[in-house]
Design a protein around this motif. Sequence first.
Motif, PDB file in Angstrom:
ATOM      1  N   PHE A  64      40.179  39.482  31.774  1.00 40.59           N
ATOM      2  CA  PHE A  64      39.645  39.263  33.130  1.00 40.59           C
ATOM      3  C   PHE A  64      40.683  39.657  34.189  1.00 40.59           C
ATOM      4  O   PHE A  64      40.325  40.189  35.238  1.00 40.59           O
ATOM      5  N   LEU A  65      41.956  39.420  33.900  1.00 40.92           N
ATOM      6  CA  LEU A  65      43.008  39.804  34.840  1.00 40.92           C
ATOM      7  C   LEU A  65      43.078  41.320  34.983  1.00 40.92           C
ATOM      8  O   LEU A  65      43.287  41.837  36.090  1.00 40.92           O
ATOM      9  N   LEU A 117      36.994  36.387  39.980  1.00 42.55           N
ATOM     10  CA  LEU A 117      37.717  35.138  40.219  1.00 42.55           C
ATOM     11  C   LEU A 117      36.916  33.948  39.692  1.00 42.55           C
ATOM     12  O   LEU A 117      37.483  32.988  39.155  1.00 42.55           O
ATOM     13  N   MET A 118      35.604  34.006  39.842  1.00 41.13           N
ATOM     14  CA  MET A 118      34.749  32.944  39.307  1.00 41.13           C
ATOM     15  C   MET A 118      34.800  32.918  37.781  1.00 41.13           C
ATOM     16  O   MET A 118      34.918  31.847  37.170  1.00 41.13           O
ATOM     17  N   LEU A 119      34.742  34.099  37.141  1.00 41.48           N
ATOM     18  CA  LEU A 119      34.818  34.168  35.677  1.00 41.48           C
ATOM     19  C   LEU A 119      36.172  33.661  35.173  1.00 41.48           C
ATOM     20  O   LEU A 119      36.248  33.008  34.130  1.00 41.48           O
ATOM     21  N   HIS A 246      45.905  31.425  39.432  1.00 49.57           N
ATOM     22  CA  HIS A 246      44.513  31.701  39.778  1.00 49.57           C
ATOM     23  C   HIS A 246      44.125  31.028  41.083  1.00 49.57           C
ATOM     24  O   HIS A 246      43.423  31.619  41.919  1.00 49.57           O
ATOM     25  N   ILE A 247      44.578  29.811  41.295  1.00 45.04           N
ATOM     26  CA  ILE A 247      44.289  29.106  42.551  1.00 45.04           C
ATOM     27  C   ILE A 247      44.887  29.872  43.735  1.00 45.04           C
ATOM     28  O   ILE A 247      44.244  30.023  44.785  1.00 45.04           O
ATOM     29  N   SER A 248      46.104  30.372  43.569  1.00 42.54           N
ATOM     30  CA  SER A 248      46.737  31.155  44.635  1.00 42.54           C
ATOM     31  C   SER A 248      45.939  32.424  44.925  1.00 42.54           C
ATOM     32  O   SER A 248      45.752  32.792  46.099  1.00 42.54           O
ATOM     33  N   TYR A 295      50.633  36.636  39.593  1.00 42.78           N
ATOM     34  CA  TYR A 295      50.459  36.466  38.146  1.00 42.78           C
ATOM     35  C   TYR A 295      51.741  36.784  37.386  1.00 42.78           C
ATOM     36  O   TYR A 295      52.012  36.189  36.339  1.00 42.78           O
ATOM     37  N   GLY A 296      52.539  37.719  37.914  1.00 41.92           N
ATOM     38  CA  GLY A 296      53.798  38.031  37.264  1.00 41.92           C
ATOM     39  C   GLY A 296      54.790  36.886  37.340  1.00 41.92           C
ATOM     40  O   GLY A 296      55.554  36.626  36.405  1.00 41.92           O
TER      41      GLY A 296
END
Length: 316
Positions: A64-65, A117-119, A246-248, A295-296
């Motif tokens: 997904f990312l 983002l939802m997935l 993910h929240i960010s 994410y990194g």
Amino acid sequence: MLYPNSSSFTPTPFTLNGIPGLEALHAWLSLPFCSMYVIAMVGNCGLMYLICREEALHQPMYFFLSVLSSTDLVLCSCTVPRMLFLFWFNLREIDFSTCLIQMFFVHTFTVMESEVLMLMALDRYVAICYPLRYSTILTNPVIVKAGLVTFLRGAVLVIPFTFLTKRLPFCQSHVIPHTYCDHMSVAKISCGNIKINTIYGLTVAILIGGFDIFCISASYTAILRAVMSLSSAEAQYKAFSTCTAHISAIVVSYVPAFFTIFTHRFGGHTIPHHVHIIIANVYLLLPPTVNPIIYGVKTKQIREVVVRLLGGKRGY
């Protein structure tokens, strides 16, 4: 008032005006936008390369990312290069058909980003609330179908934008006060009735944003309950830390997007137009720029892969 066939009132080409009121600063404004675009291209391509190369990252979360990264790449690439040509070489003209194509890609991949983002929120929900069933729930066929549905939902909902815009007569102005062809920016320069465009655009924004945010909120409510039920503070921290990136990303994506959507319809007389145009560009460029960094930094597995690769190269 009735208008003849709209095609006879459609100018070829349109003219993109850039950022109204700041034309003299276009060259300077291009510097941060160009820098962000380069960072976005390098960051997202690098992230996709890592996910593709490393077997340890061949998991649903990272699939997904990678979809999010590819979506971000398309989203900024369909707007920023033309904007930079406008800023650097004063190339303002854009064919009506090209304008509609750009509009389709901008809005389709904006919708896709929200869906991805939802997935990803649902992925975190399954991983934390049903860890033992994670691999059986999120199988490869399920992931592929989710990715396909994500694209199709975006395309199906955005296609009417192009037809609703194509039917409009443009008999007075062909200057678009924007750096790219946004649905409402193009519709507003029409001499026809744009009520349907306004209603449909707002409906799509509310339905998609509302549905996706509801699913994200429900997922994180369940995640919070599951995390709080864990016995130790260390386990709680470890479980919830997997969600911080993910929240960010959600905050970075949704806040400027909703600002732009509602400003177009309700804030036209209270917010300076150049501010609105700058934010409209930032909301397409900021997530692609900062998501790979977020994410990194926040994702332990990605950090470990980067450190291992850099360490291996130094070893040579």
